[in-house]
Structures are given as C-alpha cells and as structure tokens.
Write an enzyme that holds these catalytic residues in place. Structure first.
Site, PDB file in Angstrom:
ATOM      1  N   ALA A  76       0.836  -1.315   0.139  1.00  0.00           N
ATOM      2  CA  ALA A  76      -0.071  -0.094  -0.110  1.00  0.00           C
ATOM      3  C   ALA A  76       0.725   1.286   0.043  1.00  0.00           C
ATOM      4  O   ALA A  76       2.149   1.191   0.315  1.00  0.00           O
ATOM      5  CB  ALA A  76      -1.038   0.158   1.141  1.00  0.00           C
ATOM      6  N   ASP A  77       0.492   2.277  -0.344  1.00  0.00           N
ATOM      7  CA  ASP A  77       0.827   3.741  -0.323  1.00  0.00           C
ATOM      8  C   ASP A  77      -0.032   4.623  -0.430  1.00  0.00           C
ATOM      9  O   ASP A  77      -1.273   4.500  -1.019  1.00  0.00           O
ATOM     10  CB  ASP A  77       1.926   3.818  -1.497  1.00  0.00           C
ATOM     11  N   SER A  78       0.175   5.764   0.211  1.00  0.00           N
ATOM     12  CA  SER A  78      -0.776   6.850   0.311  1.00  0.00           C
ATOM     13  C   SER A  78      -0.090   8.028  -0.036  1.00  0.00           C
ATOM     14  O   SER A  78       1.047   8.346   0.333  1.00  0.00           O
ATOM     15  CB  SER A  78      -1.430   7.065   1.816  1.00  0.00           C
TER      16      SER A  78
END
Length: 193
Positions: A76-78
């Site tokens: 995941a990345d934000s």
C-alpha cells in the site's frame, strides 16, 4: 494469511484492529517519482506499481509466496492531494509546516493505493477520503510540529491525532486516511480465502 509488505505501524494497527491474521515483512523501497505535472491519484498508483515491481525484481514476492503458501501479499501507499498538488512524507519540520498550512481551512484528500498479490492473481484498488478542515490553531500546529508525530505521514497529516481535531466534514473511510482501506481488504479476504 495476509503478509503486510510495509514498515508502517499505522497499517499494522489497522489490520490488528480489524481482527485480521497477518505478519509483517518490510522492504526498503525507492519511492522517488516525479510529482510535478501529475495528479495525486495517478502519483499514488504509479508509486505503488513501482513498489510491487521493485519487490518482484528483488525476488521478494516469490520468496514470500514460497514462505507463505496460499498467502496474500499486501502492498500500500498513500499521498495527500490539495488542489491537485501531491503531498508525500515531509523530509523536515519546515516542509511539514508548509504542507499543513496548505490543508488548514481547506479541503484535502487522502489517496491510498493497495495491491494484493497472490500465487493465483493480483488485485489493485484506489481509495479516496476527503476532509474539509477548519483553520489550524497556531499553538496546536507548533506543538504538533515540535512533537515529530508528523514524521512518516503523507502530507504530515495525522487524522488520528492533530489533523483530526480540525475536521469539519469527511467523505470516505477514516481507515483509508490512516493508510489502508481495510474494508476493501476484508471484503476481498473473506471472499477468497
């Protein structure tokens, strides 16, 4: 078994609170990607694909799928977007202050891209949570910056702390704003295990 390929304590905590069985395997990613001329939602998808490709090229994906047979690797990345400006992790206090001042009294969106990689298939999702913030209190902002709690947070935003105190409205998932849309992950996991 969920294998969280991340060193983010927030993401691990989200999985723990959701009651999902998981293990953490961190990997040092090169997160350099040009931010100019790209929308936040495109940026976060590209950076996540870059992470998955780096893990694949390093042999990490095949090693983890060998170690955790029938496992689901979660990447995941934000990032935060304010007026189509991409805000990632601040490198110092001055940069964190600049990012937070952009959000003060404005709308800011958190975009989280998630990839689930397995031996049989891969899935990809993008989630968005938008906040309208009241103007930040100067003293609280100074205290937050001095605390260092902004470190490692996209856009220096800490919705479970400082930033959350100033939310006027929220559209989307709070968990997504903390780094992982666990509702999508749970729906996937419950249907495919």
């Amino acid at each position: 078994m969920i294998v969280l390929v991340s060193s983010s304590p927030s993401r691990a905590n989200i999985l723990r609170e959701a009651g999902l069985d998981f293990v953490v395997r961190s990997f040092k990613f090169d997160e350099n990607l040009k931010k100019e001329g790209i929308t936040p939602q495109t940026y976060v998808q590209k950076i996540l694909r870059q992470k998955v490709n780096q893990a694949k090229e390093a042999g990490l994906i095949s090693a983890l799928l060998d170690e955790f047979r029938h496992g689901y690797l979660v990447f995941a990345d934000s990032c935060v977007g304010v007026n189509n400006t991409v805000l990632t992790k601040a490198s110092d206090e001055e940069q964190a202050k600049k990012m937070l001042l952009m959000q003060s009294g404005a709308s800011a969106s958190v975009f989280t891209a998630m990839a689930v990689v397995s031996a049989k298939f891969d899935i990809f999702s993008l989630s968005k949570t938008t906040f309208k913030f009241a103007p930040y209190d100067d003293k609280r902002l100074k205290d937050y910056l001095k605390s260092g709690d902004w470190q490692g947070k996209a856009g220096a935003m800490m919705i479970e702390g400082f930033s959350g105190e100033f939310v006027l409205s929220c559209e989307g998932s709070l968990k997504n704003a903390m780094g992982l849309d666990v509702d999508i992950l749970k729906a996937f996991y419950e249907n495919f295990i």
